[in-house]
Scaffold this active site. Sequence first.
Site, mmCIF file in Angstrom:
data_model
loop_
_atom_site.group_PDB
_atom_site.id
_atom_site.type_symbol
_atom_site.label_atom_id
_atom_site.label_comp_id
_atom_site.label_asym_id
_atom_site.label_seq_id
_atom_site.Cartn_x
_atom_site.Cartn_y
_atom_site.Cartn_z
ATOM 1 N N HIS A 14 0.862 -1.200 0.000
ATOM 2 C CA HIS A 14 0.000 0.000 0.000
ATOM 3 C C HIS A 14 0.888 1.237 0.000
ATOM 4 O O HIS A 14 1.552 1.535 0.982
ATOM 5 C CB HIS A 14 -0.896 0.018 1.247
ATOM 6 C CG HIS A 14 -1.851 1.183 1.296
ATOM 7 N ND1 HIS A 14 -3.205 1.027 1.480
ATOM 8 C CD2 HIS A 14 -1.657 2.520 1.193
ATOM 9 C CE1 HIS A 14 -3.794 2.202 1.488
ATOM 10 N NE2 HIS A 14 -2.873 3.136 1.316
ATOM 11 N N HIS A 16 1.389 5.467 -1.808
ATOM 12 C CA HIS A 16 1.012 6.584 -2.684
ATOM 13 C C HIS A 16 2.296 7.175 -3.248
ATOM 14 O O HIS A 16 3.191 7.532 -2.487
ATOM 15 C CB HIS A 16 0.273 7.667 -1.892
ATOM 16 C CG HIS A 16 -0.929 7.132 -1.175
ATOM 17 N ND1 HIS A 16 -2.195 7.192 -1.694
ATOM 18 C CD2 HIS A 16 -1.040 6.490 0.010
ATOM 19 C CE1 HIS A 16 -3.042 6.617 -0.845
ATOM 20 N NE2 HIS A 16 -2.364 6.183 0.195
ATOM 21 N N ARG A 18 2.007 9.549 -5.987
ATOM 22 C CA ARG A 18 1.623 10.792 -6.681
ATOM 23 C C ARG A 18 2.020 10.735 -8.158
ATOM 24 O O ARG A 18 2.139 9.664 -8.731
ATOM 25 C CB ARG A 18 2.217 12.043 -5.997
ATOM 26 C CG ARG A 18 2.115 12.066 -4.477
ATOM 27 C CD ARG A 18 0.698 11.944 -3.977
ATOM 28 N NE ARG A 18 0.648 12.145 -2.529
ATOM 29 C CZ ARG A 18 -0.296 11.671 -1.736
ATOM 30 N NH1 ARG A 18 -1.289 10.959 -2.230
ATOM 31 N NH2 ARG A 18 -0.278 11.906 -0.452
ATOM 32 N N ASN A 42 -5.303 7.273 -5.954
ATOM 33 C CA ASN A 42 -6.009 8.523 -5.615
ATOM 34 C C ASN A 42 -5.274 9.758 -6.128
ATOM 35 O O ASN A 42 -4.950 10.668 -5.382
ATOM 36 C CB ASN A 42 -6.265 8.632 -4.102
ATOM 37 C CG ASN A 42 -4.997 8.637 -3.270
ATOM 38 O OD1 ASN A 42 -3.988 8.073 -3.665
ATOM 39 N ND2 ASN A 42 -5.048 9.271 -2.113
ATOM 40 N N LYS A 100 -9.693 -0.137 -5.400
ATOM 41 C CA LYS A 100 -9.636 0.532 -4.102
ATOM 42 C C LYS A 100 -10.965 1.205 -3.810
ATOM 43 O O LYS A 100 -11.457 2.020 -4.595
ATOM 44 C CB LYS A 100 -8.521 1.593 -4.123
ATOM 45 C CG LYS A 100 -8.363 2.353 -2.820
ATOM 46 C CD LYS A 100 -7.779 1.499 -1.711
ATOM 47 C CE LYS A 100 -7.800 2.212 -0.364
ATOM 48 N NZ LYS A 100 -6.714 3.169 -0.194
ATOM 49 N N HIS A 137 -10.398 1.360 2.192
ATOM 50 C CA HIS A 137 -10.124 2.372 3.223
ATOM 51 C C HIS A 137 -11.296 2.299 4.188
ATOM 52 O O HIS A 137 -12.396 2.753 3.877
ATOM 53 C CB HIS A 137 -10.008 3.773 2.607
ATOM 54 C CG HIS A 137 -9.666 4.820 3.630
ATOM 55 N ND1 HIS A 137 -8.444 5.437 3.690
ATOM 56 C CD2 HIS A 137 -10.376 5.309 4.681
ATOM 57 C CE1 HIS A 137 -8.409 6.272 4.723
ATOM 58 N NE2 HIS A 137 -9.575 6.225 5.333
ATOM 59 N N HIS A 175 -4.388 -0.460 5.998
ATOM 60 C CA HIS A 175 -3.855 0.317 7.133
ATOM 61 C C HIS A 175 -4.754 0.262 8.366
ATOM 62 O O HIS A 175 -5.282 1.275 8.792
ATOM 63 C CB HIS A 175 -3.553 1.769 6.730
ATOM 64 C CG HIS A 175 -4.576 2.452 5.857
ATOM 65 N ND1 HIS A 175 -5.914 2.512 6.159
ATOM 66 C CD2 HIS A 175 -4.438 3.107 4.681
ATOM 67 C CE1 HIS A 175 -6.536 3.168 5.212
ATOM 68 N NE2 HIS A 175 -5.682 3.543 4.300
ATOM 69 N N LEU A 220 -4.433 9.566 7.907
ATOM 70 C CA LEU A 220 -5.735 8.907 8.050
ATOM 71 C C LEU A 220 -5.600 7.453 7.634
ATOM 72 O O LEU A 220 -4.963 7.180 6.615
ATOM 73 C CB LEU A 220 -6.790 9.623 7.188
ATOM 74 C CG LEU A 220 -7.216 10.990 7.750
ATOM 75 C CD1 LEU A 220 -8.088 11.733 6.752
ATOM 76 C CD2 LEU A 220 -7.960 10.828 9.075
ATOM 77 N N ASP A 248 1.622 2.740 3.436
ATOM 78 C CA ASP A 248 0.777 3.925 3.276
ATOM 79 C C ASP A 248 1.635 5.190 3.219
ATOM 80 O O ASP A 248 1.181 6.266 3.617
ATOM 81 C CB ASP A 248 -0.276 4.026 4.383
ATOM 82 C CG ASP A 248 -1.390 5.007 4.029
ATOM 83 O OD1 ASP A 248 -1.562 5.307 2.830
ATOM 84 O OD2 ASP A 248 -2.079 5.478 4.948
ATOM 85 N N HIS A 252 3.384 14.519 1.031
ATOM 86 C CA HIS A 252 2.810 15.857 0.817
ATOM 87 C C HIS A 252 3.962 16.823 1.044
ATOM 88 O O HIS A 252 4.860 16.533 1.831
ATOM 89 C CB HIS A 252 1.710 16.161 1.847
ATOM 90 C CG HIS A 252 0.487 15.323 1.695
ATOM 91 N ND1 HIS A 252 -0.513 15.633 0.803
ATOM 92 C CD2 HIS A 252 0.106 14.190 2.308
ATOM 93 C CE1 HIS A 252 -1.476 14.715 0.897
ATOM 94 N NE2 HIS A 252 -1.117 13.819 1.796
ATOM 95 N N ALA A 264 -3.547 15.102 5.285
ATOM 96 C CA ALA A 264 -3.289 13.827 5.968
ATOM 97 C C ALA A 264 -2.303 13.015 5.148
ATOM 98 O O ALA A 264 -2.467 12.875 3.939
ATOM 99 C CB ALA A 264 -4.589 13.055 6.113
HETATM 100 C C1 NCD Z 1 -3.314 9.221 2.006
HETATM 101 C C2 NCD Z 1 -2.879 10.224 0.927
HETATM 102 O O1 NCD Z 1 -2.304 11.263 1.286
HETATM 103 O O2 NCD Z 1 -3.082 9.955 -0.254
HETATM 104 N N1 NCD Z 1 -3.266 9.876 3.274
HETATM 105 C C3 NCD Z 1 -3.138 9.294 4.480
HETATM 106 O O3 NCD Z 1 -3.229 9.997 5.500
HETATM 107 N N2 NCD Z 1 -2.932 8.005 4.599
HETATM 108 C C4 NCD Z 1 -4.649 8.681 1.694
HETATM 109 C C5 NCD Z 1 -5.026 7.479 2.521
HETATM 110 O O4 NCD Z 1 -4.465 6.391 2.365
HETATM 111 O O5 NCD Z 1 -5.905 7.619 3.371
HETATM 112 ZN ZN ZN Z 2 -3.186 5.138 1.695
#
Ligand code: NCD
Ligand code: ZN
Length: 352
Positions: A14, A16, A18, A42, A100, A137, A175, A220, A248, A252, A264
């Site tokens: 899992h 991200h 970007r 996402n 997802k 999620h 998560h 989150l 996860d 950012h 988050a």
């Molecule tokens: C994730 C994100 O920033 O894409 N943020 C997070 O707090 N985990 C989205 C997610 O997995 O909830």
């Molecule tokens: Zn995530």
Amino acid sequence: MPDTIQITRPDDWHIHVRSGKILKTVVPHSARCFGRIMVMPNLMPPVCVSSRADEYRDEILAASAGSNHFNPLMSLYLTDNTSTEDVLAADKNPNIVGFKLYPAGATTNSDSGVTSVSRIMPVLETIASTGLVLQVHGEVTDPNVDVFDREAEFIDQVLKPLQREIPELRIVFEHITTRQGVEFVRSAGDNVGATITPQHLLFSRNDMFSGGIRPHYYCLPILKRHEHRLALLEAATGGDTSFFLGTDSAPHTKLSKESSCGCAGIYSAHAAIELYTEVFEAMDALDRLEAFASFHGADFYKLPRNTDKITLERIDWEVPKNYQVVGQKEKNPIVPLRAGESMRWRLLTEEH
Ligand code: NCD
Ligand code: ZN
């Protein structure tokens, strides 16, 4: 105590990454270590169809500097408008392994998510009839439900009824953060697995507020009480095959975290396997790290385990305070987990 340990190459189930400059910055951190990464869809706009996932995967591979062990696997974003044809097309694409489910509004970039699971039952039945996995999620979005209770509510309101209705649906509860999450997964049988992040193993909600508000601990699902962390530690390190590694890692930029309305997400890909190794060492369970990091996830997804190895060395090193975003002039870096603090383990890279 040994000064190095060797384990089968792990996978991150899992993450991200970007797109664009941030992707170019973060993908090498995962590619240095992991075999497969399970890429969350996402983006803005989200990755909803097979052809878009192919383009996105090409962008990720291009940033991985030709690492020959690295294999991004893709997930498609479920919306109220996902069709059974979309599912069947995804099933034909060997690089797509899951869909997802983001409840609409639950987290970062989830506005196009599913407004009610009951609206997508035919699509979920089609997913169940394929080899694909539903990645969830698991938080309710009702603003009247306390943010610390949203996962536990989701289990009762959504997951249990869904499992009763489509028992053959294979679900990864992503998560997980609570004792209730652990208990649900343990009792749910072989078709339910769960990822566990490093931050939920290392920290509790107190860490978000120690001496002030600490936005880099905000993710989150939100960090929970200490007792939930203990349940997660026991689940991750106890050898149960239902639980596996999923960072996860969610980059950012500094300005979007350190803000009056901060995003988050915690960035951990720079030191992911090292953070998990610390957790397993602290639990006196280093001998179980390999199964959690390298076997359980592959087995759940019915994919072959990796065959090559990585080596971790016990040595103190300091995490950089920032990672500058590739090709970005302005001072808006990514602040990683443990920024400026020390780590006890380090991956030995192939150049060493
Ligand atoms: C994730 C994100 O920033 O894409 N943020 C997070 O707090 N985990 C989205 C997610 O997995 O909830
Ligand atoms: Zn995530």
